[in-house]
Design an enzyme around this catalytic site. Structure first.
Site, short mmCIF file in Angstrom:
data_model
loop_
_atom_site.label_atom_id
_atom_site.label_comp_id
_atom_site.label_asym_id
_atom_site.label_seq_id
_atom_site.Cartn_x
_atom_site.Cartn_y
_atom_site.Cartn_z
CG ASP A 1 -2.05 0.90 1.19
OD1 ASP A 1 -2.07 1.75 0.29
OD2 ASP A 1 -2.93 0.78 2.06
CG ASP B 1 -3.25 3.81 -3.24
OD1 ASP B 1 -4.14 2.96 -3.28
OD2 ASP B 1 -3.24 4.74 -2.42
CD GLU B 2 -5.50 -0.88 -0.72
OE1 GLU B 2 -5.85 -1.64 0.16
OE2 GLU B 2 -6.25 -0.03 -1.24
#
Length: 393
Positions: free
Chosen positions: A13, A103-104
């Site tokens: 993350d 983003d993960e």
DNA sequence: TCTGGGGTCCTAGGACCC
DNA sequence: TCTGGGGTCCTAGGACCC
């Protein structure tokens, strides 16, 4: 850090993603409180978070909390590019990558030769060196636990939950850490004195189900007792696609609303075609003057990616909602396309004057792929031949 | 304090069909 | 004339996530 050989799932993350990209690209922003987005905070650097600035907070409140913050306009293109670079590093680590958002992602580290903790250390180093961004990694036997671990380890951290320390790690955490528990559910639980994951684990499943419904109740019961059999899945397809626009408080004329609708649908049609997909359900999203939300949807008889067809459906929905908009005011308009399918269209280039052969070709395709394979056959003209969009499934 | 833009999943009622 | 149970699809709303 505890290193274990049997934890196998990584949750990676990126930290304060948009703000970190801005700090990476502009050295003057490094070490300083940065807020991305004006009206509402899209992302805040950790220097800004130290003043209490949070994602989704209004810009005014954020500036009051942190007057020295530097506010920058979002650069979505830069974030998309950074995300692609990060995912390339993920896939170089293991092909078993399940993206959750820009983003993960989950990475399945099972079957890699080195221990998962080593994989995580190397992944963080590679992303720092190759992309220049900080990332936090949680490592555990299950997805849920890996995600909780990265949340606890933020920012720029690494946390491995050893298999024999899972319940010890989990039980003292506040319920809000459970994936799927937001404000509404946390408030309901608090009404019964349930505030920690351990409290949830000690409740009978039936009590949770009667409080939260069968889906959420069973899900939470399992997570709180550390049961999460979900594997890392690759190749997950997007199920809907949307675009929306906030309008502020002042009123908008029907003409302005129609122009915005055209813009939204045009953008979505382009994205749909670029992705090689078609949709069947068009949903109009509205937020009224009092910020109450409503949706109106229509399902088309056939999937399409053609802007005029999508626009006609959206306009009908908007016309039906016009009286409500007139009386209540409007602060947001959005369109979302659902029921997505792949557009495996084939173009049969057949001469215009051989209609018999067109029919034969259509029959041939139906014979090969099933009778539902062809939903529409269109004569395009002398030079273009016949277009036959196919929709298997 | 006054509220962005993108998603996911679940629930529940009604229509419709067998 | 009155009426069961099950399944699927559509629509609307709500909660949640980043």
């Amino acid at each position: 850090m505890f290193v274990s050989g049997s934890a196998t799932i990584l949750h990676a993350d990126l930290d304060a993603f948009y703000a970190s990209v801005e700090q990476r690209d502009d050295p003057a922003l490094r070490g300083r409180p940065v807020i991305v987005g004006g009206g509402v905070v899209l992302a805040a650097s950790y220097e800004a978070k130290a003043f209490g600035v949070r994602t989704a907070m209004s810009g005014g409140q954020a500036r009051r909390l942190c007057p020295r913050a530097i506010v920058v306009r979002p650069r979505m293109g830069a974030y998309t590019e950074a995300s692609k670079a990060v995912f390339a590093v993920f896939r170089a680590t293991t092909p078993l990558v399940e993206g959750l958002s820009i983003d993960e992602a989950f990475l399945d580290a099972d079957g890699l030769r080195r221990p998962p903790a080593d994989v995580a250390v190397r992944l963080r180093r590679d992303i720092a060196e190759e992309v220049g961004l900080p990332i936090t990694v949680g490592v555990a036997r299950t997805k849920f636990l890996a995600k909780v671990a990265s949340g606890v380890a933020k920012p720029d951290g690494l946390l491995v939950v050893p298999p024999d320390g899972e319940l010890e790690f989990l039980r003292p955490l506040p319920v809000r850490r459970l994936w799927g528990v937001g404000r509404a559910t946390a408030a309901k639980l608090a009404g019964y004195g349930v505030t920690t994951v351990g409290d949830v684990a000690d409740m009978p499943e039936a009590a949770l189900v009667s409080l939260l419904g069968s889906g959420a109740g069973r899900h939470l019961h399992a997570l709180a007792r550390n049961r999460d059999p979900r594997p890392v899945r690759t190749g997950v397809r997007r199920r809907s696609m949307g675009a929306q626009r906030a309008l502020g408080r002042r009123g908008r004329s029907p003409g302005e609303l129609d122009a915005m609708l055209v813009g939204l649908v045009d953008r979505l049609g382009g994205r749909l075609r670029a992705a090689g997909r078609v949709c069947r359900t068009v949903t109009l999203r509205l937020r009224f003057g009092d910020f109450a939300r409503a949706t109106r949807s229509h399902t088309l008889p056939q999937a399409t990616a053609e802007t005029p067809l999508l626009l006609a459906a959206a306009r009908n929905l908007l016309a039906a909602a016009a009286p409500a908009i007139e009386s209540r005011g409007i602060t947001l308009i959005g369109v979302s396309l659902g029921n997505l399918h792949d557009d495996r269209a084939v173009q049969l280039a057949l001469p215009f004057d051989q209609g018999m052969e067109v029919d034969a070709a259509v029959d041939g395709v139906r014979g090969r792929f099933g009778s539902s394979a062809i939903t529409r056959a269109v004569l395009l003209g002398r030079d273009q031949g016949t277009s036959v969009p196919m929709l298997p499934d």
